[in-house]
Motif scaffolding. Structure first.
Motif, PDB file in Angstrom:
ATOM      1  N   PHE A   1      76.437  23.689  36.625  1.00 14.81           N
ATOM      2  CA  PHE A   1      75.710  22.369  37.507  1.00 14.81           C
ATOM      3  C   PHE A   1      74.193  22.791  37.302  1.00 14.81           C
ATOM      4  O   PHE A   1      73.395  22.496  38.069  1.00 14.81           O
ATOM      5  N   GLY A   2      73.788  22.810  35.996  1.00 13.40           N
ATOM      6  CA  GLY A   2      72.461  23.154  35.705  1.00 13.40           C
ATOM      7  C   GLY A   2      72.374  24.579  34.810  1.00 13.40           C
ATOM      8  O   GLY A   2      73.694  24.970  34.391  1.00 13.40           O
ATOM      9  N   LYS A   3      71.461  25.020  34.212  1.00 12.91           N
ATOM     10  CA  LYS A   3      71.126  25.882  33.474  1.00 12.91           C
ATOM     11  C   LYS A   3      71.808  27.273  33.926  1.00 12.91           C
ATOM     12  O   LYS A   3      72.719  27.788  33.316  1.00 12.91           O
ATOM     13  N   GLN A   4      71.393  27.892  35.181  1.00 11.51           N
ATOM     14  CA  GLN A   4      71.996  29.136  35.571  1.00 11.51           C
ATOM     15  C   GLN A   4      72.680  28.763  36.928  1.00 11.51           C
ATOM     16  O   GLN A   4      72.498  29.508  38.081  1.00 11.51           O
ATOM     17  N   THR A   5      73.086  27.740  37.222  1.00 12.26           N
ATOM     18  CA  THR A   5      73.841  27.073  38.405  1.00 12.26           C
ATOM     19  C   THR A   5      75.090  26.652  38.334  1.00 12.26           C
ATOM     20  O   THR A   5      75.484  25.855  37.339  1.00 12.26           O
ATOM     21  N   TYR A   6      75.847  26.955  39.336  1.00 14.00           N
ATOM     22  CA  TYR A   6      77.463  26.631  39.074  1.00 14.00           C
ATOM     23  C   TYR A   6      77.649  25.826  40.724  1.00 14.00           C
ATOM     24  O   TYR A   6      77.044  26.142  41.735  1.00 14.00           O
ATOM     25  N   GLN A   7      78.566  24.908  40.447  1.00  9.39           N
ATOM     26  CA  GLN A   7      79.304  24.295  41.786  1.00  9.39           C
ATOM     27  C   GLN A   7      80.481  24.809  41.782  1.00  9.39           C
ATOM     28  O   GLN A   7      81.343  24.818  40.945  1.00  9.39           O
ATOM     29  N   ILE A   8      80.649  25.439  43.050  1.00 11.22           N
ATOM     30  CA  ILE A   8      81.988  26.081  43.451  1.00 11.22           C
ATOM     31  C   ILE A   8      83.048  25.098  43.913  1.00 11.22           C
ATOM     32  O   ILE A   8      82.767  24.289  44.869  1.00 11.22           O
ATOM     33  N   THR A   9      84.012  24.946  43.228  1.00  9.15           N
ATOM     34  CA  THR A   9      84.869  23.830  43.484  1.00  9.15           C
ATOM     35  C   THR A   9      86.376  24.197  44.153  1.00  9.15           C
ATOM     36  O   THR A   9      86.864  23.587  44.766  1.00  9.15           O
ATOM     37  N   ALA A  10      86.457  25.572  44.094  1.00  7.55           N
ATOM     38  CA  ALA A  10      87.740  26.044  44.818  1.00  7.55           C
ATOM     39  C   ALA A  10      87.295  27.669  44.946  1.00  7.55           C
ATOM     40  O   ALA A  10      86.818  28.378  44.467  1.00  7.55           O
ATOM     41  N   VAL A  11      87.915  28.082  46.085  1.00  2.00           N
ATOM     42  CA  VAL A  11      87.893  29.406  46.632  1.00  2.00           C
ATOM     43  C   VAL A  11      89.449  30.166  46.860  1.00  2.00           C
ATOM     44  O   VAL A  11      90.240  29.261  47.073  1.00  2.00           O
ATOM     45  N   PRO A  12      89.614  31.407  46.685  1.00  2.60           N
ATOM     46  CA  PRO A  12      90.975  31.976  47.019  1.00  2.60           C
ATOM     47  C   PRO A  12      91.536  31.571  48.335  1.00  2.60           C
ATOM     48  O   PRO A  12      90.685  31.415  49.198  1.00  2.60           O
ATOM     49  N   ASP A  13      92.640  31.486  48.661  1.00  5.30           N
ATOM     50  CA  ASP A  13      93.355  30.953  49.829  1.00  5.30           C
ATOM     51  C   ASP A  13      92.812  31.907  51.048  1.00  5.30           C
ATOM     52  O   ASP A  13      92.793  31.613  52.131  1.00  5.30           O
ATOM     53  N   GLY A  14      93.027  33.108  50.552  1.00  2.00           N
ATOM     54  CA  GLY A  14      92.453  34.206  51.673  1.00  2.00           C
ATOM     55  C   GLY A  14      91.126  34.354  52.307  1.00  2.00           C
ATOM     56  O   GLY A  14      90.945  35.170  52.961  1.00  2.00           O
ATOM     57  N   LEU A  15      90.174  33.696  51.506  1.00  3.15           N
ATOM     58  CA  LEU A  15      88.873  34.114  51.923  1.00  3.15           C
ATOM     59  C   LEU A  15      88.541  33.513  53.397  1.00  3.15           C
ATOM     60  O   LEU A  15      87.463  33.903  53.818  1.00  3.15           O
ATOM     61  N   GLY A  16      89.185  32.724  54.062  1.00  2.23           N
ATOM     62  CA  GLY A  16      89.066  32.211  55.257  1.00  2.23           C
ATOM     63  C   GLY A  16      87.584  31.753  55.660  1.00  2.23           C
ATOM     64  O   GLY A  16      87.475  30.699  54.923  1.00  2.23           O
ATOM     65  N   ASP A  17      86.944  32.183  56.412  1.00  2.00           N
ATOM     66  CA  ASP A  17      85.651  31.617  56.917  1.00  2.00           C
ATOM     67  C   ASP A  17      84.393  32.211  56.299  1.00  2.00           C
ATOM     68  O   ASP A  17      83.222  31.952  56.271  1.00  2.00           O
ATOM     69  N   ALA A  18      84.646  33.259  55.067  1.00  2.00           N
ATOM     70  CA  ALA A  18      83.733  33.764  54.487  1.00  2.00           C
ATOM     71  C   ALA A  18      82.980  32.744  53.646  1.00  2.00           C
ATOM     72  O   ALA A  18      83.686  31.976  52.875  1.00  2.00           O
ATOM     73  N   ASN A  19      81.809  32.866  53.478  1.00  2.00           N
ATOM     74  CA  ASN A  19      80.692  31.919  52.730  1.00  2.00           C
ATOM     75  C   ASN A  19      81.179  32.398  51.187  1.00  2.00           C
ATOM     76  O   ASN A  19      80.920  33.543  50.723  1.00  2.00           O
ATOM     77  N   PRO A  20      81.660  31.402  50.441  1.00  2.00           N
ATOM     78  CA  PRO A  20      81.795  31.707  48.883  1.00  2.00           C
ATOM     79  C   PRO A  20      80.817  32.153  48.185  1.00  2.00           C
ATOM     80  O   PRO A  20      80.676  32.986  47.392  1.00  2.00           O
ATOM     81  N   VAL A  21      79.575  31.603  48.181  1.00  3.22           N
ATOM     82  CA  VAL A  21      78.408  31.919  47.546  1.00  3.22           C
ATOM     83  C   VAL A  21      78.000  33.446  47.973  1.00  3.22           C
ATOM     84  O   VAL A  21      77.639  34.221  46.993  1.00  3.22           O
ATOM     85  N   GLN A  22      78.093  33.731  49.188  1.00  4.11           N
ATOM     86  CA  GLN A  22      77.736  34.972  49.558  1.00  4.11           C
ATOM     87  C   GLN A  22      78.736  35.870  49.163  1.00  4.11           C
ATOM     88  O   GLN A  22      78.363  37.140  48.638  1.00  4.11           O
ATOM     89  N   THR A  23      80.195  35.731  49.089  1.00  6.52           N
ATOM     90  CA  THR A  23      81.069  36.708  48.461  1.00  6.52           C
ATOM     91  C   THR A  23      80.595  36.735  47.076  1.00  6.52           C
ATOM     92  O   THR A  23      80.702  38.132  46.545  1.00  6.52           O
ATOM     93  N   ILE A  24      80.311  35.845  46.100  1.00  4.55           N
ATOM     94  CA  ILE A  24      80.356  35.819  44.926  1.00  4.55           C
ATOM     95  C   ILE A  24      78.930  36.840  44.587  1.00  4.55           C
ATOM     96  O   ILE A  24      78.830  37.584  43.796  1.00  4.55           O
ATOM     97  N   MET A  25      77.808  36.443  45.370  1.00  7.31           N
ATOM     98  CA  MET A  25      76.472  37.137  45.256  1.00  7.31           C
ATOM     99  C   MET A  25      76.753  38.699  45.657  1.00  7.31           C
ATOM    100  O   MET A  25      76.223  39.622  45.011  1.00  7.31           O
ATOM    101  N   GLU A  26      77.343  39.055  46.539  1.00  7.07           N
ATOM    102  CA  GLU A  26      77.453  40.511  46.849  1.00  7.07           C
ATOM    103  C   GLU A  26      78.373  41.264  45.910  1.00  7.07           C
ATOM    104  O   GLU A  26      78.012  42.216  45.658  1.00  7.07           O
ATOM    105  N   THR A  27      79.252  40.307  45.117  1.00  2.24           N
ATOM    106  CA  THR A  27      80.144  40.964  44.277  1.00  2.24           C
ATOM    107  C   THR A  27      79.134  41.290  43.097  1.00  2.24           C
ATOM    108  O   THR A  27      79.280  42.227  42.229  1.00  2.24           O
TER     109      THR A  27
END
Length: 135
Positions: A33-59
């Protein structure tokens, strides 16, 4: 769905390229979604209410501090982070069906003693301890 936008530094982007397939294997999907930017289009089923961006950044932060890990080690960090984010928090009310499903899932785990962050999954409390807590 959302979509959420993940913005990375050049260093994070290089690491992200290394683990992108691992993230897709567990249920994330994303598009450039740009040079160093991505658009998250799907998340794992079990992620629940967790923020996907925050989850990936912490990882990504954990992976940056463990740069010498082999591929299996990186997968383990990704899986652990996802498990921590998807975990049912203390005090959350569950239906009978949810509790039953949770116990079924626990029964097939390799380690049923501790959570991914090292906390005990279950504890035994004797009758005297219960009486002391109720006083």
């Amino acid at each position: 769905l959302f979509p959420e936008v993940l913005e990375l530094s050049a260093k994070e982007n290089a690491l992200f390229a290394e683990v992108a397939e691992n993230l897709k294997e567990i249920g994330f999907d994303f598009e450039p979604f740009g040079k160093q930017t991505y658009q998250i289009t799907a998340v794992p089923d079990g992620l629940g209410d967790a923020n996907p961006v925050q989850t990936i950044m912490e990882t990504m932060q954990l992976l940056q501090t463990n740069t010498t890990l082999a591929t299996d080690g990186k997968r383990a960090i990704i899986a652990r982070t996802l498990a921590e984010k998807a975990a049912i928090t203390a005090g959350k009310e569950l239906s009978d069906m949810q509790m039953h499903l949770l116990m079924e899932q626990l029964s097939v785990c390799q380690d049923t003693t501790y959570s991914p962050n090292g906390l005990p999954i279950a504890v035994t409390i004797d009758e005297k301890e219960i009486e002391n807590k109720l006083k």
